[in-house]
Design a protein around this motif. Structure first.
Motif, PDB file in Angstrom:
ATOM      1  N   GLU A   3       0.828  -1.188   0.000  1.00 41.44           N
ATOM      2  CA  GLU A   3       0.000   0.000   0.000  1.00 41.44           C
ATOM      3  C   GLU A   3       0.878   1.261   0.000  1.00 41.44           C
ATOM      4  O   GLU A   3       1.897   1.314   0.682  1.00 41.44           O
ATOM      5  CB  GLU A   3      -0.864  -0.009   1.264  1.00 41.44           C
ATOM      6  N   ARG A   4       0.480   2.233  -0.795  1.00 43.68           N
ATOM      7  CA  ARG A   4       1.312   3.438  -0.923  1.00 43.68           C
ATOM      8  C   ARG A   4       0.534   4.668  -0.464  1.00 43.68           C
ATOM      9  O   ARG A   4      -0.694   4.695  -0.547  1.00 43.68           O
ATOM     10  CB  ARG A   4       1.766   3.621  -2.381  1.00 43.68           C
ATOM     11  N   VAL A   5       1.267   5.636   0.043  1.00 42.69           N
ATOM     12  CA  VAL A   5       0.631   6.890   0.480  1.00 42.69           C
ATOM     13  C   VAL A   5       1.263   8.053  -0.286  1.00 42.69           C
ATOM     14  O   VAL A   5       2.450   8.030  -0.623  1.00 42.69           O
ATOM     15  CB  VAL A   5       0.785   7.120   2.002  1.00 42.69           C
ATOM     16  N   LEU A   6       0.452   9.049  -0.543  1.00 47.97           N
ATOM     17  CA  LEU A   6       0.911  10.213  -1.305  1.00 47.97           C
ATOM     18  C   LEU A   6       1.827  11.062  -0.426  1.00 47.97           C
ATOM     19  O   LEU A   6       1.490  11.369   0.716  1.00 47.97           O
ATOM     20  CB  LEU A   6      -0.305  11.039  -1.730  1.00 47.97           C
ATOM     21  N   SER A 182       4.672   9.034  -4.397  1.00 46.06           N
ATOM     22  CA  SER A 182       4.110   8.229  -3.304  1.00 46.06           C
ATOM     23  C   SER A 182       5.169   7.309  -2.716  1.00 46.06           C
ATOM     24  O   SER A 182       6.168   6.986  -3.375  1.00 46.06           O
ATOM     25  CB  SER A 182       2.933   7.397  -3.803  1.00 46.06           C
ATOM     26  N   PRO A 200      -5.395   9.747   6.554  1.00 48.60           N
ATOM     27  CA  PRO A 200      -6.529   8.850   6.789  1.00 48.60           C
ATOM     28  C   PRO A 200      -6.030   7.442   7.071  1.00 48.60           C
ATOM     29  O   PRO A 200      -5.039   6.994   6.500  1.00 48.60           O
ATOM     30  CB  PRO A 200      -7.298   8.902   5.473  1.00 48.60           C
ATOM     31  N   SER A 202      -7.411   4.654   6.401  1.00 53.50           N
ATOM     32  CA  SER A 202      -7.612   3.695   5.318  1.00 53.50           C
ATOM     33  C   SER A 202      -7.773   4.462   4.012  1.00 53.50           C
ATOM     34  O   SER A 202      -8.168   5.614   4.010  1.00 53.50           O
ATOM     35  CB  SER A 202      -8.866   2.859   5.574  1.00 53.50           C
ATOM     36  N   PRO A 203      -7.441   3.812   2.922  1.00 56.28           N
ATOM     37  CA  PRO A 203      -7.550   4.510   1.641  1.00 56.28           C
ATOM     38  C   PRO A 203      -8.989   4.859   1.307  1.00 56.28           C
ATOM     39  O   PRO A 203      -9.920   4.190   1.736  1.00 56.28           O
ATOM     40  CB  PRO A 203      -6.986   3.500   0.651  1.00 56.28           C
ATOM     41  N   ILE A 204      -9.149   5.902   0.539  1.00 56.78           N
ATOM     42  CA  ILE A 204     -10.480   6.257   0.059  1.00 56.78           C
ATOM     43  C   ILE A 204     -10.919   5.173  -0.914  1.00 56.78           C
ATOM     44  O   ILE A 204     -10.158   4.794  -1.800  1.00 56.78           O
ATOM     45  CB  ILE A 204     -10.448   7.623  -0.655  1.00 56.78           C
ATOM     46  N   PRO A 206     -12.635   3.231  -4.040  1.00 55.70           N
ATOM     47  CA  PRO A 206     -12.861   3.683  -5.410  1.00 55.70           C
ATOM     48  C   PRO A 206     -14.296   4.101  -5.596  1.00 55.70           C
ATOM     49  O   PRO A 206     -15.178   3.702  -4.832  1.00 55.70           O
ATOM     50  CB  PRO A 206     -12.505   2.451  -6.229  1.00 55.70           C
ATOM     51  N   ALA A 225     -11.341  12.535   6.503  1.00 57.13           N
ATOM     52  CA  ALA A 225     -11.077  13.909   6.062  1.00 57.13           C
ATOM     53  C   ALA A 225     -11.272  14.875   7.227  1.00 57.13           C
ATOM     54  O   ALA A 225     -10.496  15.822   7.391  1.00 57.13           O
ATOM     55  CB  ALA A 225     -12.017  14.263   4.914  1.00 57.13           C
TER      56      ALA A 225
END
Lengths: 229, 242
Positions: A3-6, A182, A200, A202-204, A206, A225
Motif C-alpha cells: 500500500e502506498r501513500v501520497l 508516493s 486517513p 484507510s484509503p479512500i 474507489p 477527512a
C-alpha cells in the motif's frame, strides 16, 4: 502490491526537479570558472560566465513559482516549524540507540535544518552573486568580502548538497517518493510516523460502480477527512 | 493502491502547539552571517592567502601555488609559444614597423613595475612585480606618426584585444612584461609576453600579447564590447584632470 501513500504533489516534484537541474548547472559552470585545471580546459569565459549568472539568478524561481501550490506552501510551513518532537529527534542523534526518540512528522528535524540552511545559503549566494555581477559602480561594497563569501558559500553548498544526494542514494524509497510522489506505507510509518498518523487510516474507496445511486462518499472516508482537517 | 487522503495542509506535524519558527530564524542568521562575511572579508582574505600558500608548500599537487591568481581565458584553448615561436609585431601608424623575438625583447632595457593586480571579478593579488620593456620605449623605437592617437593590442589566443590612448600608453607604469615575480611569465598568466597596465583593472593587461598597432582613435577591446569601461582606471588611480 504494498500500500502506498501520497507524499509529494506534482508541483513539489517539479520544483525539486527544476531546482536540482539549475543547481547542477550553477555548480558545473562555477567549477569551469574558478577551478584552475578545469578553467584551463574549458576557457570560453563569456559563455560560461553568462550561463552561471543566469542559472544562479533563476535558482530561486521554481520555489517562488511553487508558492502557487497549496501542498508546497504547506510543506514550507512544516519545514519552518520546530516542535518539541524535533528537539527529541536531534537529541536522539547522540543516543547510542539510533531509533530512540526518532519520531518525525512529514520532515524530520535534520531535514528541516537542512532545508532552512539551504534557503539561507541560496539567498546569500544570490545576493553576493548579484554584487559580483555588477562589476562597476559599487565602490562602497568591499569586493574582497563579496568574493570571500561567494567562494566559501560555494564550497559549503557543494558539501551540503552532496550530503543530500548521498542520503537519497542510501534510501531508495525516499527517492521513489520524490520521483513518483508516493511512498510505501510501511516506510512512512518507520521514517515519518507522526505524519502518517495524520493521514486517513484507510484509503479512500474507489468510486462506486452501481450506477452512482449511492451516497457521494463513504462515511469512513469523510470521517478521515475530518480528522485531517 | 495510492492513498490520496486529505492534504494536511498547514497542520503542524505533532499534536499540540505548532512549534517555533526556527526555519526562518536560520534563514535570517545565514543572511546575517553573509553580510558579516562581506564586511570582514578584506581582513580575512590576507589570512586565507597565507594559509593557502603554506598548504601549497606542503602539498603542491593538491593546492597549486597560484599566488591568488585565477585563470581566465575567453577562448577554449590557447596555443603555447616559446622563445623560438614567439613574435611581437609593432605596426600601424608608425614610421618603422618591427617584429621582435623573445630574445630581442629581453635585450632591451628592462623596467620593473610593482602594483596590485585587481580583477573586476573581485579577486586581487597585492604588489605583483612585472618586469619587461616599457611600452613607450617600443613606441618610440617604431616612431609614432602625428596622426597616431591610440594603441590597439592583439593576442595570439586569437580573440582577445585591448586598447589604450597614446597618452595612457606612454605612462611609466605600462610595461610589456616578460617576467612576473622575477620568473618568466607562465603560459597560464599570459606568457611568454603580456601587457601590464598597472593603474587599471586587470582586464586591460592583455595576456598572450602578439601585436601592438598604433591607430588614429581608440578601438574598443574584447570586454569593452560587453560593457566594460574603455578607460578601466582602478578606483583612485585616474589622473587628476583626465
Amino acid at each position: 502490491m504494498p500500500e502506498r501513500v501520497l507524499r509529494f504533489s506534482p508541483a513539489e516534484r517539479a520544483v525539486h526537479r527544476a531546482t536540482g537541474l539549475l543547481f547542477l548547472v550553477c555548480l558545473l559552470t562555477a567549477v569551469a570558472l574558478y577551478v584552475a585545471p578545469v578553467a584551463q580546459l574549458v576557457g570560453r569565459r563569456l559563455l560560461v560566465e553568462t550561463v552561471h549568472e543566469w542559472s544562479g539568478l533563476l535558482l530561486p524561481v521554481p520555489a517562488l513559482l511553487g508558492l502557487w501550490s497549496g501542498p508546497f506552501r504547506a510543506d514550507l510551513r512544516r519545514l519552518d516549524r520546530f516542535t518539541a518532537q524535533d528537539r527529541r529527534w536531534l537529541a536522539g542523534l547522540r543516543s547510542p540507540d539510533p531509533h530512540r526518540g526518532r519520531l518525525a512528522g512529514k520532515f524530520n528535524a535534520g531535514q528541516k535544518l537542512w532545508a532552512s540552511w539551504l534557503a539561507g545559503a541560496v539567498l546569500v549566494m544570490l545576493g553576493t552573486g548579484l554584487l559580483l555581477w555588477f562589476k562597476f559602480g559599487l565602490g562602497f561594497v568591499p569586493r574582497a568580502g563579496v568574493v570571500l563569501v561567494h567562494d566559501a558559500g560555494a564550497y559549503a553548498l557543494a558539501v551540503v548538497v552532496a550530503g543530500h544526494v548521498l542520503k537519497a542514494l542510501a534510501d531508495p524509497e525516499a527517492r521513489r517518493g520524490m520521483r513518483t510522489g508516493s511512498v510505501r506505507r510501511s516506510w512512512a510509518a518507520r521514517e515519518h510516523g507522526l505524519w502518517l498518523d495524520q493521514k486517513p487510516k484507510s484509503p479512500i474507496p474507489p468510486p462506486p460502480y452501481d450506477g452512482g445511486s449511492s451516497s457521494p462518499s463513504a462515511p469512513h472516508a469523510s470521517q478521515a477527512a475530518d480528522d485531517a482537517a | 493502491m495510492i492513498d490520496k487522503g486529505m492534504p494536511d495542509a498547514g497542520m503542524p506535524d505533532a499534536t499540540g502547539p505548532a512549534g517555533r519558527p526556527v526555519g526562518r530564524r536560520i534563514v535570517l542568521a545565514m543572511l546575517g552571517l553573509g553580510a558579516a562575511g562581506v564586511a570582514l572579508g578584506p581582513a580575512v582574505r590576507s589570512g586565507l592567502g597565507e594559509v593557502r600558500a603554506s598548504l601549497s608548500r606542503v602539498a603542491p599537487a593538491v593546492v597549486p601555488d597560484d599566488r591568488g591568481f585565477r585563470y581566465f581565458s575567453v577562448v577554449g584553448s590557447v596555443p603555447r609559444k616559446d622563445a623560438t615561436t614567439y613574435r611581437l609585431t609593432v605596426g600601424g601608424l608608425v614610421d618603422r614597423p618591427a617584429t621582435y623575438t623573445l630574445d630581442q625583447l629581453a635585450a632591451l632595457p628592462q623596467t620593473t613595475v610593482v602594483h596590485d593586480a585587481v580583477c573586476t571579478d573581485g579577486w586581487q593579488v597585492d604588489a605583483v612585480p612585472f618586469t619587461g620593456v616599457l611600452l613607450r620605449d617600443l613606441l618610440d623605437a617604431a616612431g609614432v606618426r602625428d596622426e597616431g592617437a591610440a594603441v590597439r593590442f592583439t593576442c595570439f589566443d586569437g580573440a582577445y584585444s585591448e586598447s589604450l590612448t597614446l597618452e595612457q600608453a606612454r605612462r611609466s607604469d605600462v610595461v610589456v612584461a616578460l617576467r612576473m615575480f622575477d620568473e618568466p611569465v607562465p603560459h597560464d598568466s599570459g606568457g611568454p609576453v603580456r601587457l601590464f597596465v598597472a593603474p587599471m583593472y586587470f582586464y586591460k593587461s592583455a595576456k598572450w600579447l602578439s601585436g601592438i598597432e598604433v591607430t588614429s582613435q581608440v578601438q574598443q577591446g574584447y570586454w569593452e564590447d560587453y560593457g566594460y569601461p574603455v578607460d578601466g582606471w582602478l578606483p583612485g588611480e585616474e589622473p587628476v584632470g583626465a
